[in-house]
Design an enzyme around this catalytic site. Sequence first.
Site, PDB file in Angstrom:
ATOM      1  N   PHE A 342     -51.117   1.627   7.692  1.00  0.00           N
ATOM      2  CA  PHE A 342     -49.726   1.925   8.011  1.00  0.00           C
ATOM      3  C   PHE A 342     -49.614   3.282   8.695  1.00  0.00           C
ATOM      4  O   PHE A 342     -50.271   4.248   8.290  1.00  0.00           O
ATOM      5  CB  PHE A 342     -48.866   1.978   6.742  1.00  0.00           C
ATOM      6  CG  PHE A 342     -48.789   0.693   5.980  1.00  0.00           C
ATOM      7  CD1 PHE A 342     -47.759  -0.208   6.206  1.00  0.00           C
ATOM      8  CD2 PHE A 342     -49.733   0.378   5.010  1.00  0.00           C
ATOM      9  CE1 PHE A 342     -47.685  -1.398   5.493  1.00  0.00           C
ATOM     10  CE2 PHE A 342     -49.663  -0.803   4.288  1.00  0.00           C
ATOM     11  CZ  PHE A 342     -48.632  -1.692   4.534  1.00  0.00           C
ATOM     12  N   ASP A 343     -48.763   3.364   9.711  1.00  0.00           N
ATOM     13  CA  ASP A 343     -48.317   4.658  10.199  1.00  0.00           C
ATOM     14  C   ASP A 343     -47.335   5.197   9.161  1.00  0.00           C
ATOM     15  O   ASP A 343     -46.770   4.429   8.378  1.00  0.00           O
ATOM     16  CB  ASP A 343     -47.630   4.484  11.556  1.00  0.00           C
ATOM     17  CG  ASP A 343     -47.058   5.790  12.067  1.00  0.00           C
ATOM     18  OD1 ASP A 343     -47.758   6.812  11.998  1.00  0.00           O
ATOM     19  OD2 ASP A 343     -45.899   5.787  12.527  1.00  0.00           O
ATOM     20  N   LYS A 344     -47.126   6.507   9.138  1.00  0.00           N
ATOM     21  CA  LYS A 344     -46.198   7.072   8.158  1.00  0.00           C
ATOM     22  C   LYS A 344     -44.764   7.084   8.672  1.00  0.00           C
ATOM     23  O   LYS A 344     -43.882   6.387   8.157  1.00  0.00           O
ATOM     24  CB  LYS A 344     -46.609   8.501   7.773  1.00  0.00           C
ATOM     25  CG  LYS A 344     -45.653   9.142   6.746  1.00  0.00           C
ATOM     26  CD  LYS A 344     -46.032  10.562   6.432  1.00  0.00           C
ATOM     27  CE  LYS A 344     -45.587  11.529   7.497  1.00  0.00           C
ATOM     28  NZ  LYS A 344     -44.115  11.691   7.593  1.00  0.00           N
ATOM     29  N   VAL A 545     -49.766  -1.436  11.080  1.00  0.00           N
ATOM     30  CA  VAL A 545     -48.306  -1.481  11.105  1.00  0.00           C
ATOM     31  C   VAL A 545     -47.796  -0.135  11.584  1.00  0.00           C
ATOM     32  O   VAL A 545     -48.119   0.897  10.990  1.00  0.00           O
ATOM     33  CB  VAL A 545     -47.723  -1.789   9.706  1.00  0.00           C
ATOM     34  CG1 VAL A 545     -46.221  -2.002   9.792  1.00  0.00           C
ATOM     35  CG2 VAL A 545     -48.401  -2.998   9.087  1.00  0.00           C
TER      36      VAL A 545
END
Length: 654
Positions: A342-344, A545
């Site tokens: 995941f990106d933050k 994501v």
Amino acid sequence: MEKEKVEHSGIFGKNSELIFSICCGALLGIGFGLSFIESVPQWVSLGMYIGAYFFGGFYTAKEAIETILKGGFEIDFLMLVAAIGAAILGEWAEGALLLFLFSLGHSLEHYAMGKAHKSIESLATLAPKTALKKDENTTKEIGIEELEIGDIILVKPNTRIAADGVVIKGSSAVDQAPITGESIPVDKVAMQNADSNELSLKDVPEESRAFSGTINGNGTLEIKVLKLATDSTVSRLITLVNEAKAQKSPTQLLTDKFEKYFVPSVLVLVVILCFAFLVIDESFSQSFYRAMAVLVAASPCALAIATPSAVLSGIARAAKKGVLIKGGRPLEDLGVLTAIAFDKTGTLTEGKPKITEVIALEGISTEELLGDAIAVEELSDHPLAKAVVRDGKERMDGKEIPKADSLEAVLGKGIKANVGSDKIYIGNLDLYEALDDKKPSNEVVKKIEELESNGNTTILIRKNDTYMGIIGLMDTPRESAKATLRELKEIGIEKMIMLSGDNQKVADAIANEVGLTGARGSLLPEEKVEAIKQLKQSESKIAMVGDGVNDAPAMAASTVGIAMGAAGSDVAMETADIALMADKLEVLPFAIGLSRKAKGIIKQNLWISLGVVGVLIPATIFGFASIGIAVLIHEGSTIVVVVNALRLLGYQRK
């Protein structure tokens, strides 16, 4: 079989094929009945059978000729050959029965497939054809293609919104289900300061963002157009879904390859069986009949439709839930993921900083601290300044805020301004280290370091020579993030890590809060790609994501790229394999569950179609099944696999 053609036009409209099939059956029945009446000449029954051949074989012959003229091969042509073979043998009734059952199955299959197509094609009717454009005090109805960016449109109660844009006047509850899949109407209010010419849809807060094709509630809205009709969310959605329909899944590519070798092998077998009379004691007509029966039994129609029907139904169901799956490959791959990265910012978090801590130092009240901070930050356009003003005013709860003036940047590390006769400084520790000899105390420094170790960005406020207090800000996790990650773990996604451009402390803080198994911070886009490649060595299937912009390279390197908030981002729609139309992470477990269900149905369909062929071929070779029985089972299996695939349209995650 021409799989994309779900209905035929003709003298009876879209039901022509079904009506032709019924005519075939009626003529077959009449001819067969008359054959038992001795006083009726034989040619009358023959005429009925010939008529049945015409109606039963018309669309099959039409499709076959069209495909052959284009240089292709129509599998259904094999059925026509078998029917002609039966007629040559004088078995007119059996040939007519073959064509009746085949054309009936064909038309029912087209009808069933049409349900899946129509579920997707209904998207095309979402956007209205016209809009009420407002010019000063008058409104004029124009085609949506005439709208330009910056135009103001009026949306009356209970009508569809005609363009993507920002609400500038009015308030209403809007049903966004057609675009985002949200089941509950979303309250929309006018955005303040929406007159900027550089405003884009992604900059508009959710409560003011309007999408073409969504349905207005009971209020009247005025919306400023931010996208042309051809670039609207619903327009791009329709285009991409239509492209997705044409993309083949790995299973479909495998079955296509199988058919490439299987069909010629069947034709060779049929030719050999025609000469079986040379080695066994039977007539040529018996050998020829057996060969035609095998031709019917081996025609892989059910196999050809097994995967496309499931993929189409899966894509249609996902679109209704606000998940755009771009074809069969990502639909199948999504269900076999073992890890997700995941990106933050904007993915696991809200994507905008919020005040998390307000610490007033000795002798200073919280109201005084916030009042002076808001007064100064209102003059700045920095993202952190906007967060201080927005959240600070909420905490002040209507209390009076002083006025500031003479804003200046200080050493590139902070700002200062005048509030009345006082000078207010706002910045980080570096500002005060370089400003003068009035340093903050060790206690203040320790508190700031503690906040920053927990992922906060801090600002220290000073009035003249007195330190007033500390404000901590953080890009806070989405409310749904923790529960969603827990659901993903429950369905078997064991490894979930964050790949972020933020510093490692911030990444670790967010990761611990939402329940990730790991976090890597301070990554550039190319370093995210390397991280994905490393993960793929230990995890065979991994998804990335992100927001679809700076994460695009990592998405491309992953097994499946998933874009968040695609309804507001052009790049997300173009770069990802899967786009979550609403900015909602919680639909990800649904999408993975749908993928697994689709993969299961594809396997069932392949077993059914191959199993039927595997049983029918030896049954017809050894004379246990006639042409009529073969075509009945053959068409039955084709309808069964399509109906089985249509179950995906009603998929609900348990």
